[in-house]
Scaffold this motif. Structure first.
Motif, PDB file in Angstrom:
ATOM      1  N   LEU A 105       0.802  -1.191  -0.010  1.00 14.92           N
ATOM      2  CA  LEU A 105      -0.285   0.127  -0.091  1.00 14.92           C
ATOM      3  C   LEU A 105       0.969   1.553   0.187  1.00 14.92           C
ATOM      4  O   LEU A 105       2.316   1.480   0.455  1.00 14.92           O
ATOM      5  CB  LEU A 105      -0.878   0.380   1.215  1.00 14.92           C
ATOM      6  CG  LEU A 105      -2.294  -1.193   1.078  1.00 14.92           C
ATOM      7  CD1 LEU A 105      -2.551  -1.103   2.559  1.00 14.92           C
ATOM      8  CD2 LEU A 105      -3.129  -0.357   0.156  1.00 14.92           C
ATOM      9  N   ALA A 106       0.338   1.743  -0.919  1.00 13.62           N
ATOM     10  CA  ALA A 106       1.189   3.561  -0.798  1.00 13.62           C
ATOM     11  C   ALA A 106       0.861   4.268   1.192  1.00 13.62           C
ATOM     12  O   ALA A 106       0.053   4.237   1.368  1.00 13.62           O
ATOM     13  CB  ALA A 106       0.438   4.644  -1.461  1.00 13.62           C
ATOM     14  N   ASP A 107       2.276   4.958   0.479  1.00 15.16           N
ATOM     15  CA  ASP A 107       1.968   5.601   2.117  1.00 15.16           C
ATOM     16  C   ASP A 107       1.039   6.271   2.776  1.00 15.16           C
ATOM     17  O   ASP A 107       0.673   6.114   3.187  1.00 15.16           O
ATOM     18  CB  ASP A 107       3.871   6.438   2.207  1.00 15.16           C
ATOM     19  CG  ASP A 107       4.949   5.800   2.321  1.00 15.16           C
ATOM     20  OD1 ASP A 107       6.183   6.537   2.336  1.00 15.16           O
ATOM     21  OD2 ASP A 107       4.559   4.666   2.381  1.00 15.16           O
ATOM     22  N   ALA A 108       0.783   6.891   1.612  1.00 17.79           N
ATOM     23  CA  ALA A 108      -0.610   8.296   2.074  1.00 17.79           C
ATOM     24  C   ALA A 108      -1.434   7.175   2.343  1.00 17.79           C
ATOM     25  O   ALA A 108      -2.964   8.154   2.860  1.00 17.79           O
ATOM     26  CB  ALA A 108      -0.994   8.668   0.754  1.00 17.79           C
ATOM     27  N   VAL A 109      -2.330   5.592   1.968  1.00 17.13           N
ATOM     28  CA  VAL A 109      -3.024   5.175   2.564  1.00 17.13           C
ATOM     29  C   VAL A 109      -3.374   4.451   3.782  1.00 17.13           C
ATOM     30  O   VAL A 109      -4.478   2.910   3.902  1.00 17.13           O
ATOM     31  CB  VAL A 109      -3.877   4.425   1.767  1.00 17.13           C
ATOM     32  CG1 VAL A 109      -4.085   5.609   0.199  1.00 17.13           C
ATOM     33  CG2 VAL A 109      -3.216   3.382   0.052  1.00 17.13           C
TER      34      VAL A 109
END
Length: 127
Positions: free
Chosen positions: A60-64
């Protein structure tokens, strides 16, 4: 010819949850790498979540991270994105993508890694 169709996007309030689905048809995508991307107007698509062909490896991307979960049901040819604690900055069109050839791709969030794309589903989060 393979086809991907996303659904589940709608307008919600901050803090709400949504589950996006991406149904594959026309050929089997089970066993092939898939991802979710999102895009806001005037911006490039950004990778959100990646899952490998057997569903055992996810990124998962860091933003989520900590709020979103990616999963797949291979038998149902369906990819999911569970989104919790949604925030206004999550507002975007969400797209699913699939590799035609590989159960794992090295560049997880590069658009060029994927051969099939859905048309997108809009998620709007109000403050």
């Amino acid at each position: 010819q393979g086809r991907l169709v996303e659904s589940g996007g709608r307008m919600v309030q901050a803090g709400d949850s949504l589950r996006l689905s991406c149904v594959a048809s026309g050929r089997t995508f089970g066993g092939y790498a898939m991802s979710w991307f999102r895009q806001t107007p005037g911006q490039e698509r950004v990778g959100v979540g990646y899952i490998n062909g057997n569903g055992q490896y996810t990124v998962l991307a860091d933003a989520v991270k900590g709020r979103f979960t990616i999963s797949r049901d291979i038998a149902k040819e369906t990819l999911y994105l569970q989104m919790n604690s949604l925030q206004p900055e999550d507002t975007a069109a969400y797209f699913c993508a699939a590799s035609a050839y590989y159960n794992h791709v090295s560049e997880l969030f590069s658009e060029s890694s994927y051969d099939y794309w859905g048309q997108g589903t809009q998620v709007t989060v109000s403050a």
